[in-house]
Design an enzyme around this catalytic site. Structure first.
Site, short mmCIF file in Angstrom:
data_model
loop_
_atom_site.label_atom_id
_atom_site.label_comp_id
_atom_site.label_asym_id
_atom_site.label_seq_id
_atom_site.Cartn_x
_atom_site.Cartn_y
_atom_site.Cartn_z
N HIS A 17 28.91 81.61 58.36
CA HIS A 17 29.29 80.47 58.97
C HIS A 17 28.32 79.08 57.11
CE1 HIS A 17 28.60 76.76 61.38
NE2 HIS A 17 27.23 76.46 61.90
N HIS B 239 39.81 80.15 60.51
CA HIS B 239 38.44 79.36 61.41
C HIS B 239 38.62 79.63 62.90
CE1 HIS B 239 36.31 75.31 62.53
NE2 HIS B 239 35.30 75.51 61.46
N ASP C 277 34.50 75.66 53.25
CA ASP C 277 34.12 76.14 51.85
C ASP C 277 34.38 76.70 51.41
OD1 ASP C 277 31.32 76.41 53.29
OD2 ASP C 277 32.07 77.69 55.23
N1 ACO Z 1 40.68 86.71 55.92
C1 ACO Z 1 41.74 87.54 56.80
N2 ACO Z 1 41.15 88.01 57.73
C2 ACO Z 1 41.05 87.29 58.60
C3 ACO Z 1 40.20 85.78 58.18
C4 ACO Z 1 39.69 85.83 56.66
N3 ACO Z 1 39.19 84.75 56.11
N4 ACO Z 1 39.78 85.48 58.84
C5 ACO Z 1 40.08 85.87 60.48
N5 ACO Z 1 41.06 86.90 59.48
C6 ACO Z 1 41.68 87.30 60.63
C7 ACO Z 1 41.07 89.19 61.59
O1 ACO Z 1 41.06 90.08 60.30
C8 ACO Z 1 41.79 89.15 63.01
O2 ACO Z 1 42.96 89.71 62.76
P1 ACO Z 1 43.39 90.96 64.03
O3 ACO Z 1 44.53 89.47 65.05
O4 ACO Z 1 44.92 91.97 63.02
O5 ACO Z 1 42.34 90.91 64.43
C9 ACO Z 1 42.37 86.66 63.19
O6 ACO Z 1 42.30 86.92 61.75
C10 ACO Z 1 41.98 86.31 64.15
O7 ACO Z 1 40.51 86.48 63.06
P2 ACO Z 1 39.12 86.44 64.61
O8 ACO Z 1 38.17 86.85 63.77
O9 ACO Z 1 39.43 86.56 65.94
O10 ACO Z 1 39.15 84.69 63.78
P3 ACO Z 1 37.24 83.65 64.33
O11 ACO Z 1 37.77 82.79 65.32
O12 ACO Z 1 36.44 84.77 65.17
O13 ACO Z 1 36.48 83.88 63.02
C11 ACO Z 1 35.66 82.74 61.42
C12 ACO Z 1 36.48 82.78 62.58
C13 ACO Z 1 34.59 84.06 61.36
C14 ACO Z 1 35.70 82.00 60.07
C15 ACO Z 1 36.76 83.81 60.86
O14 ACO Z 1 38.14 83.56 60.08
C16 ACO Z 1 35.89 84.07 58.83
O15 ACO Z 1 34.97 85.22 59.14
N6 ACO Z 1 35.89 83.69 57.76
C17 ACO Z 1 35.92 84.35 56.46
C18 ACO Z 1 34.35 83.17 56.47
C19 ACO Z 1 34.30 81.56 56.71
O16 ACO Z 1 34.68 81.20 55.52
N7 ACO Z 1 33.63 81.60 57.56
C20 ACO Z 1 33.51 79.79 57.15
C21 ACO Z 1 33.97 78.79 58.56
S1 ACO Z 1 34.08 77.53 58.94
C22 ACO Z 1 31.70 76.95 58.68
O17 ACO Z 1 31.70 77.65 58.77
C23 ACO Z 1 31.55 75.95 57.72
#
Ligand code: ACO
Length: 405
Positions: free
Chosen positions: A242, A283, A339
């Site tokens: 987050h 996201h 971010d």
């Molecule tokens: N890098 C690589 N792969 C990713 C990323 C990433 N940053 N984010 C998601 N994926 C992939 C997942 O592994 C998943 O792949 P799969 O379908 O093969 O299993 C797919 O994309 C879907 O991802 P989910 O985890 O289901 O997405 P979710 O909505 O649960 O998560 C989140 C969203 C937590 C923001 C995620 O994208 C992440 O961890 N990003 C990196 C951390 C980040 O930048 N967070 C800031 C968010 S903005 C904020 O809080 C202000």
């Protein structure tokens, strides 16, 4: 209540219809009139106003007034609001003693969440959550004191003496002065950096039902005081998925080290090696470019003109370029989020990475208290209490210690 679904109850033991939705992917937790997001189109609006217009033409305190009250203020209303916030910036002297109790290397977010929780002990009148006047005083206190506590947490981690608020300065200018001031010389805030941070504060002010806001609403639904509820929001924001993500972005860029290493890193992310992710990408709601990230890219250029280029920028730009063309990221609709570039700006402004989530928490406080009050006033809201799907043992009898295998 059945929330519009027909209740199915076949016997007295049956709890009826229940949705199983871990992480609330498809569950609306509330009705809200504050912030609108269209994740597919990359739209973000506060009270109906597009974020791009607010970032370009408004100020953080004006946006705060808008979020809190639903309408843009008149000149007089804004002046009154500014006066109110400015005159609540001081904290009780004992808060300083409280802060002093932390280890020198304590993370500023841990100091911030605990001191905000501690404020409920300083303002026992905050328990009157049904009383509008009391509510508004606590909300003003939180918005006004957050920069002071944030600056104190920074000074403590640097081993520097605390600097008291200077109420002649702007909201952002005062915060920067409390962070930067050395000795008795007046700290001159660079207007470009002051403006840039103000814009970043606007972009971070609210984002509907994210993890920290949901925490504030959930904890607040027990009718606890807003300081305790907001402390839970700060705790949620502390997490690397987050508010901790911009800190993680910087660490990631440093680990990559050079633009030539970017393709190798992307390959590693796609292979899921060590569970690595491209931090600052993806996201839960935005399945296109995060509109805040677009504004931040422009702000970054203005800041770098003053501070000089951050050498990590080149790596970030290359990461974005390659990822946006890569099938893995395209297929999963992973774009830069708020971010991805914000950390680079904070670093260029001289903030250590530990302060990044703190810089997020200051403006998000406005969103938290606005959402908290909306929840408190909503007659349909009750104490948050989700159900579960039980997967444990069936009933069994207690086994004495000497009879266990
Ligand atoms: N890098 C690589 N792969 C990713 C990323 C990433 N940053 N984010 C998601 N994926 C992939 C997942 O592994 C998943 O792949 P799969 O379908 O093969 O299993 C797919 O994309 C879907 O991802 P989910 O985890 O289901 O997405 P979710 O909505 O649960 O998560 C989140 C969203 C937590 C923001 C995620 O994208 C992440 O961890 N990003 C990196 C951390 C980040 O930048 N967070 C800031 C968010 S903005 C904020 O809080 C202000």
């Amino acid at each position: 209540r059945t929330n519009g679904l027909r209740q199915i109850k076949v016997s007295d033991d049956d709890f009826g219809l229940m949705g199983y939705d871990p992480a609330f992917l498809n569950t609306a937790n509330c009705k809200s009139a504050i912030t609108f997001i269209d994740g597919d189109k990359g739209i973000l609006e506060y009270r109906g106003y597009p974020i791009e217009q607010l970032a370009e033409r408004s100020s953080f305190l004006e946006v705060s007034y808008l979020l809190l009250n639903g309408e843009l203020p008149t000149e007089k209303q804004l002046e009154e609001f500014r006066y109110l916030v400015t005159h609540h910036t001081y904290v009780h002297e004992n808060i300083k003693t409280f802060m002093d109790g932390f280890r020198y290397d304590a993370h500023p977010m841990s100091m911030l969440s605990s001191t905000v929780a501690a404020l409920s002990g300083f303002y026992p009148d905050a328990k009157h959550t049904k009383d509008e006047r009391s509510r508004r005083i606590q909300m003003t206190r939180l918005i006004a004191k957050m920069p002071t506590l944030a600056a104190f947490s920074y000074r403590h981690s640097m081993g520097l003496p605390y600097v008291y608020p200077d109420n002649d300065l702007s909201y952002v200018g005062n915060f920067l002065a409390m962070v930067r001031k050395i000795g008795t010389t007046t700290y001159k805030v660079h207007p470009t950096l002051e403006k840039a941070l103000d814009v970043l504060f606007i972009l971070h002010a609210d984002h509907e039902q994210n993890c920290s806001t949901t925490s504030v609403r959930t904890v607040g639904s027990s009718e606890v005081d807003p300081f305790s509820a907001v402390a839970s929001g700060i705790a949620a924001l502390y997490g690397p998925l987050h508010g901790g993500a911009n800190e993680a972005v910087l660490r990631m860029l440093r680990e990559i080290g050079h633009v030539s290493k970017v393709p190798e890193f992307i390959k590693q992310v796609k292979g899921g090696e060590g569970g690595s992710k491209l931090m600052g990408f993806g996201h839960r709601v935005y399945k296109s470019y995060d509109p805040r990230a677009k504004v931040i890219k422009r702000v970054a250029d203005e800041v770098f003109e003053v501070t000089g280029k951050n050498p990590l920028l080149e790596i970030a730009v290359e990461l974005e370029r390659i990822a946006l063309q890569d099938e893995y990221f395209v297929k999963r609709k992973l774009y830069p989020n708020v971010d991805f570039y914000s950390g680079l700006i904070y670093e260029a402004m001289g903030f250590p990475v530990e302060m990044f989530p703190v810089l997020f928490a200051i403006p998000r406080t406005v969103g938290w208290v606005t959402q908290w009050e909306e929840m408190v006033k909503d007659p349909e809201q009750k104490i948050a209490r989700p159900r579960q799907v039980y997967t444990g043992s069936k009933r069994r009898d207690y086994v004495p210690m000497n009879a266990r295998a």
